[in-house]
Design a protein around this motif. Sequence first.
Motif, PDB file in Angstrom:
ATOM      1  N   LEU A   1       8.937  -1.361  -2.351  1.00 26.24           N
ATOM      2  CA  LEU A   1       8.673  -1.985  -3.644  1.00 26.24           C
ATOM      3  C   LEU A   1       9.978  -2.312  -4.367  1.00 26.24           C
ATOM      4  O   LEU A   1      10.166  -3.430  -4.865  1.00 26.24           O
ATOM      5  N   ARG A   2      10.906  -1.365  -4.404  1.00 26.21           N
ATOM      6  CA  ARG A   2      12.207  -1.611  -5.054  1.00 26.21           C
ATOM      7  C   ARG A   2      12.969  -2.734  -4.363  1.00 26.21           C
ATOM      8  O   ARG A   2      13.560  -3.596  -5.020  1.00 26.21           O
ATOM      9  N   ALA A   3      12.954  -2.749  -3.029  1.00 23.50           N
ATOM     10  CA  ALA A   3      13.666  -3.789  -2.280  1.00 23.50           C
ATOM     11  C   ALA A   3      13.071  -5.170  -2.556  1.00 23.50           C
ATOM     12  O   ALA A   3      13.809  -6.150  -2.734  1.00 23.50           O
ATOM     13  N   LEU A   4      11.758  -5.257  -2.587  1.00 21.22           N
ATOM     14  CA  LEU A   4      11.114  -6.538  -2.873  1.00 21.22           C
ATOM     15  C   LEU A   4      11.431  -7.008  -4.287  1.00 21.22           C
ATOM     16  O   LEU A   4      11.722  -8.186  -4.511  1.00 21.22           O
ATOM     17  N   GLU A   5      11.394  -6.103  -5.242  1.00 20.92           N
ATOM     18  CA  GLU A   5      11.702  -6.463  -6.626  1.00 20.92           C
ATOM     19  C   GLU A   5      13.155  -6.891  -6.780  1.00 20.92           C
ATOM     20  O   GLU A   5      13.456  -7.869  -7.463  1.00 20.92           O
ATOM     21  N   ARG A   6      14.080  -6.180  -6.128  1.00 18.93           N
ATOM     22  CA  ARG A   6      15.498  -6.543  -6.186  1.00 18.93           C
ATOM     23  C   ARG A   6      15.758  -7.907  -5.570  1.00 18.93           C
ATOM     24  O   ARG A   6      16.621  -8.645  -6.028  1.00 18.93           O
ATOM     25  N   SER A   7      15.028  -8.224  -4.525  1.00 21.63           N
ATOM     26  CA  SER A   7      15.267  -9.484  -3.817  1.00 21.63           C
ATOM     27  C   SER A   7      14.618 -10.676  -4.518  1.00 21.63           C
ATOM     28  O   SER A   7      14.811 -11.809  -4.110  1.00 21.63           O
ATOM     29  N   GLY A   8      13.859 -10.417  -5.560  1.00 19.57           N
ATOM     30  CA  GLY A   8      13.262 -11.502  -6.315  1.00 19.57           C
ATOM     31  C   GLY A   8      11.931 -11.994  -5.778  1.00 19.57           C
ATOM     32  O   GLY A   8      11.527 -13.110  -6.071  1.00 19.57           O
ATOM     33  N   CYS A   9      11.251 -11.180  -5.004  1.00 16.34           N
ATOM     34  CA  CYS A   9       9.923 -11.549  -4.525  1.00 16.34           C
ATOM     35  C   CYS A   9       9.061 -11.828  -5.751  1.00 16.34           C
ATOM     36  O   CYS A   9       8.948 -10.984  -6.637  1.00 16.34           O
ATOM     37  N   PRO A  10       8.456 -13.025  -5.835  1.00 18.11           N
ATOM     38  CA  PRO A  10       7.805 -13.434  -7.072  1.00 18.11           C
ATOM     39  C   PRO A  10       6.546 -12.659  -7.456  1.00 18.11           C
ATOM     40  O   PRO A  10       6.250 -12.515  -8.627  1.00 18.11           O
ATOM     41  N   LYS A  11       5.806 -12.149  -6.480  1.00 18.20           N
ATOM     42  CA  LYS A  11       4.569 -11.459  -6.836  1.00 18.20           C
ATOM     43  C   LYS A  11       4.344 -10.277  -5.906  1.00 18.20           C
ATOM     44  O   LYS A  11       3.949 -10.441  -4.761  1.00 18.20           O
ATOM     45  N   VAL A  12       4.627  -9.088  -6.409  1.00 17.82           N
ATOM     46  CA  VAL A  12       4.391  -7.851  -5.673  1.00 17.82           C
ATOM     47  C   VAL A  12       3.164  -7.195  -6.288  1.00 17.82           C
ATOM     48  O   VAL A  12       3.113  -6.963  -7.496  1.00 17.82           O
ATOM     49  N   ILE A  13       2.168  -6.910  -5.460  1.00 13.30           N
ATOM     50  CA  ILE A  13       0.904  -6.352  -5.922  1.00 13.30           C
ATOM     51  C   ILE A  13       0.802  -4.902  -5.459  1.00 13.30           C
ATOM     52  O   ILE A  13       1.070  -4.602  -4.294  1.00 13.30           O
ATOM     53  N   THR A  14       0.423  -4.025  -6.380  1.00 16.83           N
ATOM     54  CA  THR A  14       0.197  -2.625  -6.051  1.00 16.83           C
ATOM     55  C   THR A  14      -1.124  -2.199  -6.676  1.00 16.83           C
ATOM     56  O   THR A  14      -1.619  -2.847  -7.593  1.00 16.83           O
ATOM     57  N   ALA A  15      -1.665  -1.109  -6.178  1.00 13.89           N
ATOM     58  CA  ALA A  15      -2.896  -0.562  -6.753  1.00 13.89           C
ATOM     59  C   ALA A  15      -2.962   0.927  -6.447  1.00 13.89           C
ATOM     60  O   ALA A  15      -2.669   1.347  -5.331  1.00 13.89           O
ATOM     61  N   SER A  16      -3.349   1.682  -7.432  1.00 13.11           N
ATOM     62  CA  SER A  16      -3.569   3.112  -7.202  1.00 13.11           C
ATOM     63  C   SER A  16      -4.913   3.294  -6.502  1.00 13.11           C
ATOM     64  O   SER A  16      -5.727   2.363  -6.443  1.00 13.11           O
ATOM     65  N   ARG A  17      -5.158   4.470  -5.981  1.00 15.10           N
ATOM     66  CA  ARG A  17      -6.426   4.739  -5.308  1.00 15.10           C
ATOM     67  C   ARG A  17      -7.610   4.579  -6.271  1.00 15.10           C
ATOM     68  O   ARG A  17      -8.682   4.135  -5.882  1.00 15.10           O
TER      69      ARG A  17
ATOM     70  N   ALA B   1       0.857  -1.183   0.000  1.00 14.25           N
ATOM     71  CA  ALA B   1       0.000   0.000   0.000  1.00 14.25           C
ATOM     72  C   ALA B   1       0.897   1.238   0.000  1.00 14.25           C
ATOM     73  O   ALA B   1       1.942   1.248   0.651  1.00 14.25           O
ATOM     74  N   GLY B   2       0.509   2.246  -0.724  1.00 14.91           N
ATOM     75  CA  GLY B   2       1.304   3.477  -0.756  1.00 14.91           C
ATOM     76  C   GLY B   2       2.577   3.337  -1.568  1.00 14.91           C
ATOM     77  O   GLY B   2       3.590   3.957  -1.254  1.00 14.91           O
ATOM     78  N   HIS B   3       2.538   2.550  -2.626  1.00 18.23           N
ATOM     79  CA  HIS B   3       3.738   2.272  -3.412  1.00 18.23           C
ATOM     80  C   HIS B   3       4.282   3.492  -4.154  1.00 18.23           C
ATOM     81  O   HIS B   3       5.400   3.445  -4.658  1.00 18.23           O
ATOM     82  N   ARG B   4       3.538   4.580  -4.186  1.00 14.48           N
ATOM     83  CA  ARG B   4       4.036   5.798  -4.840  1.00 14.48           C
ATOM     84  C   ARG B   4       4.690   6.767  -3.862  1.00 14.48           C
ATOM     85  O   ARG B   4       5.312   7.738  -4.273  1.00 14.48           O
ATOM     86  N   GLY B   5       4.569   6.498  -2.588  1.00  9.50           N
ATOM     87  CA  GLY B   5       5.185   7.343  -1.556  1.00  9.50           C
ATOM     88  C   GLY B   5       6.638   6.961  -1.328  1.00  9.50           C
ATOM     89  O   GLY B   5       7.160   6.022  -1.930  1.00  9.50           O
ATOM     90  N   MET B   6       7.299   7.677  -0.446  1.00 13.11           N
ATOM     91  CA  MET B   6       8.719   7.461  -0.197  1.00 13.11           C
ATOM     92  C   MET B   6       8.994   6.069   0.374  1.00 13.11           C
ATOM     93  O   MET B   6       9.830   5.325  -0.145  1.00 13.11           O
ATOM     94  N   VAL B   7       8.295   5.684   1.423  1.00 11.80           N
ATOM     95  CA  VAL B   7       8.544   4.394   2.073  1.00 11.80           C
ATOM     96  C   VAL B   7       8.035   3.249   1.198  1.00 11.80           C
ATOM     97  O   VAL B   7       8.724   2.248   0.999  1.00 11.80           O
ATOM     98  N   GLY B   8       6.826   3.394   0.671  1.00  8.99           N
ATOM     99  CA  GLY B   8       6.265   2.339  -0.167  1.00  8.99           C
ATOM    100  C   GLY B   8       7.084   2.071  -1.411  1.00  8.99           C
ATOM    101  O   GLY B   8       7.286   0.920  -1.798  1.00  8.99           O
ATOM    102  N   SER B   9       7.582   3.123  -2.053  1.00 12.24           N
ATOM    103  CA  SER B   9       8.382   2.925  -3.266  1.00 12.24           C
ATOM    104  C   SER B   9       9.727   2.281  -2.938  1.00 12.24           C
ATOM    105  O   SER B   9      10.224   1.451  -3.706  1.00 12.24           O
ATOM    106  N   ALA B  10      10.310   2.615  -1.789  1.00 12.18           N
ATOM    107  CA  ALA B  10      11.562   1.974  -1.366  1.00 12.18           C
ATOM    108  C   ALA B  10      11.325   0.493  -1.067  1.00 12.18           C
ATOM    109  O   ALA B  10      12.135  -0.366  -1.444  1.00 12.18           O
TER     110      ALA B  10
END
Length: 69
Positions: free
Chosen positions: A36-52, A25-34
């Motif tokens: 999201l990047r960490a999960l993607e770098r680590s190879g998390c297979p399914k990261v889900i995001t949604a805009s409002r 949640a909040g993937h466009r904010g400072m903490v959420g985007s960080a």
Amino acid sequence: MKLQCVHPAHSGVMVSVSNSSVFVAGHRGMVGSALLRALERSGCPKVITASRSECDLLRQDEVEAFMNA
């Protein structure tokens, strides 16, 4: 990837997200985007995001429909 739980009741518990779906949640904010990047770098297979506009977290019916889709 393992994440450490910081909730006082579960202090020190490590949770594996290697085979999990993770909703950020909040993937466009400072903490959420960080996160999201960490999960993607680590190879998390399914990261889900949604805009409002896709899912308003203040509306239970929208959240349930989004999570069940």
